[in-house]
Motif scaffolding. Sequence first.
Motif, PDB file in Angstrom:
ATOM      1  N   ILE A 121     -12.417  90.413  16.187  1.00 36.64           N
ATOM      2  CA  ILE A 121     -13.549  91.324  16.470  1.00 36.64           C
ATOM      3  C   ILE A 121     -13.366  92.786  16.055  1.00 36.64           C
ATOM      4  O   ILE A 121     -14.010  93.449  15.546  1.00 36.64           O
ATOM      5  N   LYS A 122     -12.071  93.298  16.486  1.00 33.79           N
ATOM      6  CA  LYS A 122     -11.655  94.662  16.232  1.00 33.79           C
ATOM      7  C   LYS A 122     -11.467  94.920  14.892  1.00 33.79           C
ATOM      8  O   LYS A 122     -12.056  95.798  14.178  1.00 33.79           O
ATOM      9  N   ALA A 123     -10.757  93.878  14.073  1.00 28.10           N
ATOM     10  CA  ALA A 123     -10.607  93.938  12.425  1.00 28.10           C
ATOM     11  C   ALA A 123     -11.897  94.132  12.144  1.00 28.10           C
ATOM     12  O   ALA A 123     -12.200  94.765  10.952  1.00 28.10           O
ATOM     13  N   ALA A 124     -12.808  93.164  12.186  1.00 28.21           N
ATOM     14  CA  ALA A 124     -14.133  93.169  11.762  1.00 28.21           C
ATOM     15  C   ALA A 124     -15.115  94.567  11.899  1.00 28.21           C
ATOM     16  O   ALA A 124     -15.493  94.923  11.189  1.00 28.21           O
ATOM     17  N   GLN A 125     -14.696  95.066  13.017  1.00 33.09           N
ATOM     18  CA  GLN A 125     -15.165  96.278  13.543  1.00 33.09           C
ATOM     19  C   GLN A 125     -14.972  97.289  12.486  1.00 33.09           C
ATOM     20  O   GLN A 125     -15.669  98.259  12.102  1.00 33.09           O
ATOM     21  N   ALA A 126     -13.539  97.520  12.298  1.00 38.02           N
ATOM     22  CA  ALA A 126     -12.956  98.417  11.235  1.00 38.02           C
ATOM     23  C   ALA A 126     -13.833  98.284   9.917  1.00 38.02           C
ATOM     24  O   ALA A 126     -13.912  98.904   9.075  1.00 38.02           O
ATOM     25  N   ILE A 127     -14.006  97.095   9.543  1.00 36.03           N
ATOM     26  CA  ILE A 127     -14.376  96.762   8.078  1.00 36.03           C
ATOM     27  C   ILE A 127     -15.893  96.978   8.069  1.00 36.03           C
ATOM     28  O   ILE A 127     -16.207  97.785   7.179  1.00 36.03           O
ATOM     29  N   VAL A 128     -16.370  96.905   9.264  1.00 32.76           N
ATOM     30  CA  VAL A 128     -18.085  97.408   9.219  1.00 32.76           C
ATOM     31  C   VAL A 128     -18.178  98.656   9.077  1.00 32.76           C
ATOM     32  O   VAL A 128     -18.831  99.515   8.606  1.00 32.76           O
ATOM     33  N   ASP A 129     -17.110  99.651   9.583  1.00 34.63           N
ATOM     34  CA  ASP A 129     -17.084 100.899   9.644  1.00 34.63           C
ATOM     35  C   ASP A 129     -16.709 101.577   8.429  1.00 34.63           C
ATOM     36  O   ASP A 129     -17.145 102.513   7.926  1.00 34.63           O
ATOM     37  N   SER A 130     -16.188 100.711   7.604  1.00 35.07           N
ATOM     38  CA  SER A 130     -15.724 101.088   6.199  1.00 35.07           C
ATOM     39  C   SER A 130     -16.768 100.866   5.388  1.00 35.07           C
ATOM     40  O   SER A 130     -16.744 101.190   4.172  1.00 35.07           O
ATOM     41  N   LYS A 131     -17.945 100.645   5.667  1.00 35.78           N
ATOM     42  CA  LYS A 131     -19.101 100.344   5.177  1.00 35.78           C
ATOM     43  C   LYS A 131     -18.850  99.466   3.685  1.00 35.78           C
ATOM     44  O   LYS A 131     -19.236  99.729   2.533  1.00 35.78           O
ATOM     45  N   VAL A 132     -18.329  98.382   3.561  1.00 38.79           N
ATOM     46  CA  VAL A 132     -18.185  97.636   2.500  1.00 38.79           C
ATOM     47  C   VAL A 132     -19.401  96.523   2.610  1.00 38.79           C
ATOM     48  O   VAL A 132     -20.011  96.424   3.430  1.00 38.79           O
ATOM     49  N   SER A 133     -19.532  95.900   1.501  1.00 40.50           N
ATOM     50  CA  SER A 133     -20.571  95.127   1.125  1.00 40.50           C
ATOM     51  C   SER A 133     -20.173  93.461   1.333  1.00 40.50           C
ATOM     52  O   SER A 133     -20.904  92.552   1.552  1.00 40.50           O
ATOM     53  N   ALA A 134     -18.891  93.287   0.942  1.00 38.02           N
ATOM     54  CA  ALA A 134     -18.359  91.852   1.135  1.00 38.02           C
ATOM     55  C   ALA A 134     -16.943  91.991   1.464  1.00 38.02           C
ATOM     56  O   ALA A 134     -16.209  93.065   1.292  1.00 38.02           O
ATOM     57  N   ILE A 135     -16.255  90.916   1.906  1.00 39.21           N
ATOM     58  CA  ILE A 135     -14.918  90.612   2.184  1.00 39.21           C
ATOM     59  C   ILE A 135     -14.757  89.464   1.636  1.00 39.21           C
ATOM     60  O   ILE A 135     -15.200  88.591   1.774  1.00 39.21           O
ATOM     61  N   LEU A 136     -13.218  89.564   1.044  1.00 40.53           N
ATOM     62  CA  LEU A 136     -12.600  88.345   0.404  1.00 40.53           C
ATOM     63  C   LEU A 136     -11.264  88.051   1.218  1.00 40.53           C
ATOM     64  O   LEU A 136     -10.443  88.850   1.532  1.00 40.53           O
ATOM     65  N   THR A 137     -11.658  86.738   1.993  1.00 36.49           N
ATOM     66  CA  THR A 137     -10.613  86.498   2.713  1.00 36.49           C
ATOM     67  C   THR A 137     -10.350  84.898   2.733  1.00 36.49           C
ATOM     68  O   THR A 137     -11.269  84.291   2.508  1.00 36.49           O
ATOM     69  N   PRO A 138      -9.153  84.393   2.910  1.00 38.16           N
ATOM     70  CA  PRO A 138      -8.905  82.994   2.870  1.00 38.16           C
ATOM     71  C   PRO A 138      -9.521  82.215   4.099  1.00 38.16           C
ATOM     72  O   PRO A 138      -9.860  81.362   4.033  1.00 38.16           O
ATOM     73  N   ARG A 139      -9.450  82.918   5.073  1.00 38.83           N
ATOM     74  CA  ARG A 139     -10.024  82.496   6.349  1.00 38.83           C
ATOM     75  C   ARG A 139     -10.586  83.481   7.254  1.00 38.83           C
ATOM     76  O   ARG A 139     -10.336  84.756   7.136  1.00 38.83           O
TER      77      ARG A 139
END
Lengths: 300, 121
Positions: free
Chosen positions: B52-70
């Motif tokens: 959740i915390k990592a996802a919040q940081a990603i949301v805050d960095s205003k990206v449109s997509a994330i590339l991740t294995p899982r």
Amino acid sequence: MPDLTDMAAKNLKIAILSGKGGTGKTLLSVNLASAAIDSVYVDCDVEEPNGHLFFKPKWNIETEISVKIPQVDPHKCDGCKRCVEFCKFNALAYINGKLKIFDDVCHSCGGCQIICPQRAITEKDRAVGTLSIGDSEGVHVLSGMMKTGIALGIPVINELLSQCGSFEDERPIFIDCPPGSSCIVMESIKDADYCLLAAEPTMFGKHDLEMVWSLVELFKKRHSVVINKCVDQSDPTEEFCNENGIKILEKIPFDVELGTLNSNGRIAARESKKYRDLFSSLLEKIYREVSHEAAVDSER
Amino acid sequence: MKIAIPADDKNIDSTVCQSFGRTPYFLIYDIDTEIADFIDNSAASSQGGAGIKAAQAIVDSKVSAILTPRCGQNAAEVLTAAGILIYKTESSSIKESIAAFKEKRLDQLQEIHAGSHGHGG
Ligand code: SF4
Ligand code: SF4
């Protein structure tokens, strides 16, 4: 035989553990509680309580257990995210102008409510399980059941353990722990005076015992082992106990009659004198261990 | 358009981290300007709810997509609520994953694994 009730320390709490299900943990718990006659049996295996299937108690009380979780007033929240940064369990996220609360991750610490400058957060109840209290031939039976979909059993276990000390008369308390060595097991043995580890005489049994043994060692709980379904063969579990100086309190031989009674949901100690004697003598050994160790402790 | 990738090191030649919540860094990559930026993942050492915390940081960095294995369930919920698309990486190379994304060779992540209930502590 000495009078067991005399030897029983007041409200002595005995936790029965095992690395996995099916090692005779419930068998030991229900039979010891029955042998003690005036006792309390607490089923902390809140995911799959099964002790009541043996006791078939008459339930007197059934209550809902709930925890406090935050709820947010979106009109008051200005999106400062202080609560998000504060929550050390990371149960909160702020997305698209809205606060999102992960009920399952929340540990009900109440901190976010205090920290919010806008007073936008209030508490609400979330039902996490039920608590049932009943009677079975002198044994007070306490059983907790987690609601499906709830991830955390700890609130239910806490409620069970706080209730089991509430009986006026001083009876020994038998805590049937969840299998394994996860945090809900730690919660279950937290206040125990003595831990009994149920094990099987196999390689797998040894491995499972190793897990729970490390846990009781970590918690510095007095303990001993009961090996179930023993046959005349080399036994890795026994070897493990001997190597590590773990006391084996009893070796219960493999016994078809005992197994059959048990799988039919019968409590052997209530069915025949033979088994009543077996479990009474085990109980006596436990009491002796506790009073002996208490004596050693006070000499230190 | 900006994308995020969990990275084992602060270096575009490094590898994609196998864990989303516990990755040491996130690469924030701007597809148009090709500017690579690395952020520390403060959730890496958190007791529970790391996703959740990592996802919040990603949301805050205003990206449109994330590339991740899982990706865990809770993290996916945060990302999806913010309209961030989750793509599954095939290669362990960051550069190759970016190239695959540009060429539209990556599929959206389908299996979302159930979290550890955040009671690790
Ligand atoms: S009550 Fe505590 S654990 Fe729950 S969301 Fe608020 S700060 Fe986090
Ligand atoms: S602290 Fe209060 S105002 Fe700030 S984001 Fe949280 S709920 Fe909203």
